[in-house]
Design an enzyme around this catalytic site. Structure first.
Site, PDB file in Angstrom:
ATOM      1  N   THR A  44       0.843  -1.189   0.000  1.00  0.00           N
ATOM      2  CA  THR A  44       0.000   0.000   0.000  1.00  0.00           C
ATOM      3  C   THR A  44       0.876   1.235   0.000  1.00  0.00           C
ATOM      4  OG1 THR A  44      -0.101   0.237   2.393  1.00  0.00           O
ATOM      5  CG2 THR A  44      -1.716  -1.221   1.382  1.00  0.00           C
ATOM      6  N   GLY A  45       0.260   2.361  -0.389  1.00  0.00           N
ATOM      7  CA  GLY A  45       1.000   3.607  -0.411  1.00  0.00           C
ATOM      8  C   GLY A  45       1.464   4.031   0.962  1.00  0.00           C
ATOM      9  N   ALA A  46       0.850   3.507   2.016  1.00  0.00           N
ATOM     10  CA  ALA A  46       1.202   3.901   3.379  1.00  0.00           C
ATOM     11  C   ALA A  46       2.250   2.994   4.005  1.00  0.00           C
ATOM     12  CB  ALA A  46      -0.055   3.904   4.247  1.00  0.00           C
ATOM     13  N   CYS A  47       2.809   2.066   3.231  1.00  0.00           N
ATOM     14  CA  CYS A  47       3.692   1.080   3.853  1.00  0.00           C
ATOM     15  C   CYS A  47       5.069   1.642   4.154  1.00  0.00           C
ATOM     16  CB  CYS A  47       3.811  -0.171   2.981  1.00  0.00           C
ATOM     17  SG  CYS A  47       4.700   0.087   1.442  1.00  0.00           S
ATOM     18  N   GLY A  48       5.385   2.823   3.589  1.00  0.00           N
ATOM     19  CA  GLY A  48       6.646   3.452   3.932  1.00  0.00           C
ATOM     20  C   GLY A  48       7.847   2.871   3.226  1.00  0.00           C
TER      21      GLY A  48
END
Length: 279
Positions: free
Chosen positions: A109-113
């Site tokens: 996901t885009g939030a996985c860093g």
């Protein structure tokens, strides 16, 4: 569950001749919470149906399982709507071996860093089914026909125009599984989960076709399942091509009619024409 795939809503259709008020058929979108041993893992927005396959495919993509027998049980938890009906929106999975559960534990996901290079390294490191350099090949004319076969299996899309699809095929073009979902990643998880439960993973002799674009996430899921060929009706992203090249996956985009763009792994495709030219 089948009655929850579509819903009817009133719509005002504007035309040059005026307004038309009628009922429209929409694809259903509902949350599915995935729990591991009672602990919340993630929530995905999906179209109900094939939830067990979806969860198996998701857990394989996240390297939490590697075979169907790694899942001891998967059951819906109690949960009701305002009419007192079970919502079937929470699935609790018991795994054979304990794994660390981080809330929203995802690779993609885009939030996985993860930066692009880190993401490539992590996927390459964790896949259980490295793609063989040689082996299965596919005739280009057979590949060209697969999107039409995929569309023929999209019954809910035909009614709503609102779903993505993914399909698994043999190299002779035989469809094995076609699934639809509001999210393209969910559709892929559903067919990969089906393959896992049918003991067809690693899927070294299968072809994955998707109805839209090929993102990094979809390539990652194919790599994790050992699928050597991924074809998409639309374009791939740059990171998807990077991962395909790193993993040795054949990635085809703009798969429309008799033409296609091969971004990596062209050695697995047999062209019907011997001619080659450079633009």
């Amino acid at each position: 569950m089948s009655g929850r795939v579509t819903a009817r809503r009133r719509v005002v259709r504007l035309t040059p001749a005026g307004e038309i008020r009628r009922q429209d058929t929409l694809a259903v979108e509902e949350p599915l919470e995935i729990r591991i041993g009672g602990q919340s893992l993630t929530v995905t927005m999906r179209t109900p149906g094939s939830d067990i396959d979806l969860v198996h495919g998701f857990l394989l993509s996240e390297n939490m399982i590697g075979a169907a027998e790694d899942v001891v049980s998967a059951r819906y938890c109690a949960g009701t709507d305002e009419q007192g009906r079970n919502t079937y929106n929470v699935l609790d999975v018991e795994l054979r071996r304990p794994v660390p559960v981080r809330t929203r534990h995802v690779l993609t996901t885009g939030a996985c860093g993860l930066c692009g290079k880190t993401a490539l390294d992590e996927v390459r490191a964790v896949t259980r089914f490295p793609l063989p350099a040689h082996g299965v090949t596919l005739a280009a004319d057979v590949l060209a026909d697969l999107p039409a076969t995929l569309r023929a299996g999209q019954s809910v899309f035909q009614a709503t125009g609102g779903l993505h699809a993914a399909g698994l095929f043999t190299v002779d073009g035989t469809p094995l599984a076609v699934r639809e979902d509001i999210g393209r990643h969910n559709a892929v998880d559903k067919v990969i989960g089906w393959a896992l439960r049918e003991n067809r993973v690693p899927a070294h002799e299968l072809v994955l076709i998707v109805s839209g674009r090929a993102s990094f996430e979809l390539v990652q899921k194919a790599v994790m399942a050992g699928i050597p060929i991924l074809g998409a009706v639309s374009a791939p992203s740059s990171l998807a091509v990077d991962l395909a090249e790193e993993a040795g996956l054949t990635l085809v985009g703009f798969l429309r009619g008799e033409t296609m763009n091969v971004y990596s792994g062209a050695h697995r495709l047999r062209s019907v024409s011997a001619g080659t030219r450079t633009a």
